[in-house]
Each structure stands twice: as C-alpha cells, then as structure tokens.
Design an enzyme around this catalytic site. Structure first.
Site, mmCIF file in Angstrom:
data_model
loop_
_atom_site.group_PDB
_atom_site.id
_atom_site.type_symbol
_atom_site.label_atom_id
_atom_site.label_comp_id
_atom_site.label_asym_id
_atom_site.label_seq_id
_atom_site.Cartn_x
_atom_site.Cartn_y
_atom_site.Cartn_z
ATOM 1 N N MET A 153 37.865 25.979 33.449
ATOM 2 C CA MET A 153 39.262 25.703 33.113
ATOM 3 C C MET A 153 39.377 25.257 31.661
ATOM 4 O O MET A 153 40.011 24.240 31.351
ATOM 5 C CB MET A 153 39.818 24.638 34.058
ATOM 6 C CG MET A 153 41.276 24.845 34.411
ATOM 7 S SD MET A 153 41.570 26.427 35.198
ATOM 8 C CE MET A 153 43.296 26.220 35.647
ATOM 9 N N ILE A 156 41.182 29.546 28.060
ATOM 10 C CA ILE A 156 41.512 30.833 28.678
ATOM 11 C C ILE A 156 41.780 30.656 30.168
ATOM 12 O O ILE A 156 42.778 31.162 30.691
ATOM 13 C CB ILE A 156 40.394 31.853 28.435
ATOM 14 C CG1 ILE A 156 40.285 32.171 26.943
ATOM 15 C CG2 ILE A 156 40.662 33.136 29.220
ATOM 16 C CD1 ILE A 156 39.099 33.036 26.566
ATOM 17 N N GLU A 262 26.280 45.012 25.365
ATOM 18 C CA GLU A 262 27.531 45.590 24.904
ATOM 19 C C GLU A 262 27.619 47.063 25.313
ATOM 20 O O GLU A 262 26.642 47.805 25.184
ATOM 21 C CB GLU A 262 27.625 45.496 23.377
ATOM 22 C CG GLU A 262 28.064 44.134 22.877
ATOM 23 C CD GLU A 262 29.486 43.788 23.296
ATOM 24 O OE1 GLU A 262 30.423 44.481 22.879
ATOM 25 O OE2 GLU A 262 29.655 42.817 24.048
ATOM 26 N N HIS A 282 34.561 46.003 27.267
ATOM 27 C CA HIS A 282 34.657 44.749 26.520
ATOM 28 C C HIS A 282 35.830 44.789 25.529
ATOM 29 O O HIS A 282 35.658 44.824 24.315
ATOM 30 C CB HIS A 282 33.358 44.432 25.779
ATOM 31 C CG HIS A 282 33.325 43.038 25.222
ATOM 32 N ND1 HIS A 282 32.376 42.615 24.317
ATOM 33 C CD2 HIS A 282 34.148 41.960 25.425
ATOM 34 C CE1 HIS A 282 32.599 41.353 23.992
ATOM 35 N NE2 HIS A 282 33.668 40.936 24.652
#
Length: 314
Positions: A153, A156, A262, A282
């Site tokens: 939390m 974001i 990635e 992504h």
C-alpha cells in the site's frame, strides 16, 4: 562536474532543454546519448568520465561502477533500484536517488484497465471478433462491488485502492508490511486477503521479503473465480506456480506487466502457452505524462544533491 544521460528519457528535446539549461546554470557540464545500449563495455565507455549518471532500468553492475572513478551520484529514472548494485555504491559512497512517484497515476490506471480487461476477457473476445465470430454465449463480470485485495500500500497501491473504492464501489482489503491508516479499505493479514478477494493486485518492491511471496501455497488460497494482477515486479510471483494454477483452473485469470526479464520474452516462456492470461510488454509506467514528470524529477534530484539537500535517496 559532468552529468551523463546515457539513454533517451522518451521526452522531446525541447522539453528536456529547460532542465539541461538549469543544470548547466548550476555549474554542470551535460552530455547525452540518444540510443540505449546495455552491454557492459558500452556502459563503461559512456560513464567512465561522469560525476553523475542518469539512466532508467539498465543493469548497473559493480563492474561498471568500479570502472567509473569520478562517479558520485546516480539519478535513476525509474521507481525501483533493484537493477543497481547498491552494495558497490555504498562502498564507494555514491548517492543513489530514484524517480519516486513519477508513474503512480500511469501504473494505477493500467492496473484498473487490466482488472476490467480480465473480467471482460477482452483479449480473447477481440480475437473472436477479428475471426468473424460473435459473442457465442459469453458473459463477463463487472468490477463494481467486487472485493479487491491490494498487496503493498505505497503510492501506487493506495491510488489503485482509492480508484476501486471511490469509482467502482469495491470493498478494498490491503496487506502492508507496516500498519497503515487510510480513509478507505481495511488492513488484513495476507492469508485473509487471498481468501476473500475477487482480484489480487500486487504493488510491492522487489526485495528479499517480497521475492516469491506469491507461490503455490498462496495461489491455492485464492478463489477459483479470482484474478491476479502483477504490475509490481516479475519475481514477486513464482512463474511456474502461477502457470499451474491457471492450467488447473484453481484461479480464473491473470494479467501481467512485469516479468523476470524485460520483454521481448523468449519463445519458450511458459506464460506464452498458458490459458487465461493477459500479457503486457511492461508498459504500465509508459505514458507521455509520466515520462515528462520523470525527467523533471531526475534533474531536480541532481540539483538538490548539489545543494546539499538530497531527495529520494535509496
């Protein structure tokens, strides 16, 4: 002192020029490269004469750091710093600042989009339409009124929770390492969150505590109708455990924007042949608005450091 921007920040040069001018007025010499290279030798060549280096999520290893004797600061144009060898930086007394908060809104918005996309099976229904098929009896689910469990939390996670609560009337449960009092939602133990949630959304940084925190045991506690969303870090969820849960239909669906590496993913990545999973390359952070804010933050971090008031220190 020299600032080296070793990759594009994905903003137009006119927008960037005002920050470059401010840095030069503060006594810095500025150099930039307009392509992205990730091999060690190129990184060393680009960084070896720099006092300050700006980069995003390129792996910045001890080998690169050791080859840069003048290096005093890294201004990371990214939220996390798990791609930076922080031990090597501490040993050299190199300050590392990140671009905290630049992508909060963009990641939160994509997370909501993934929730809706998973509940309405948007990917497969779009493919059906392109293949000249109709609804074929399909019935989806609404986000409104569902129980959303948020793990982590921070900025974001809090933004996602607030949108779910205010805009969609969701019941929000959240798990956080430390107690956190908010004007919405309820903090609960992780096991309770997993058992009760229709959607589980991950928003934790990658560290020793969070790596693999969602594995076979955790997935087994979720509802068979539940959806899991990962816009945090790939290794937070055990890939094979998630694949097995989806294949066995012990959970309904997943939506993923982060991986162990990635994208592009290798052709044999298990997610690519997995049912009921929505895969993004992504992109959660990648909006024009976020990139402009990111550029502003990374230059501000440098100027604040030079003024003896460093911000966003890691």
């Amino acid at each position: 002192m020299r600032i080296h921007l070793i990759e594009p920040l994905n903003v137009d040069q006119h927008f960037l020029s005002k920050f470059i001018e401010e840095a030069e007025n503060a006594g810095f010499e500025f150099h930039q490269w307009r392509d992205r290279k990730e091999d060690t030798q190129t990184l060393i060549e680009r960084c070896k004469d720099a006092d300050v280096v700006i980069f995003s999520n390129i792996s910045f290893t001890a080998e690169v750091i050791d080859a840069c004797p003048k290096l005093k600061m890294l201004s990371v144009a990214f939220t996390g710093v798990d791609h930076v060898d922080m031990k090597a930086c501490r040993e050299r007394d190199i300050l590392v600042s990140n671009a905290a908060g630049y992508s909060t809104q963009s990641v939160a918005e994509l997370t909501i989009g993934l929730m809706i996309g998973a509940f309405r099976n948007m990917v497969s229904n779009e493919a059906k339409t392109r293949n000249l098929k109709g609804r074929d009896g399909y019935v989806g689910n609404e986000l409104s009124g569902k129980t959303v469990g948020i793990i982590g939390m921070g900025a974001i996670g809090s933004a996602v929770g607030k949108i779910c609560s205010v805009a969609f009337g969701c019941r929000v449960l959240y798990y956080n390492r430390s107690p956190k009092k908010l004007d919405f939602g309820k903090q609960v133990p992780l096991n309770d969150l997993l058992k009760a949630s229709d959607i589980v959304s991950l928003h934790v940084p990658l560290n020793d505590e969070s790596r693999g925190m969602i594995g076979e045991e955790e997935l087994a506690q979720m509802k068979s109708t539940a959806v899991i969303i990962n816009t945090a870090r790939g290794p937070v969820v055990e890939t094979q455990a998630l694949v097995q849960a989806l294949r066995r239909q012990s959970i309904a669906a997943a939506a993923i924007d982060m991986y162990e590496q990635e994208p592009p993913l290798p052709a044999d990545h298990p997610f690519l042949s997995c049912p009921n999973i929505m895969l993004m390359p992504h992109i959660a952070y990648a909006t024009q608005e976020a990139f402009r804010l990111r550029a502003e933050i990374v230059f501000k971090n440098i100027l604040q450091w030079k003024a003896g008031k460093p911000q966003n220190v890691q």
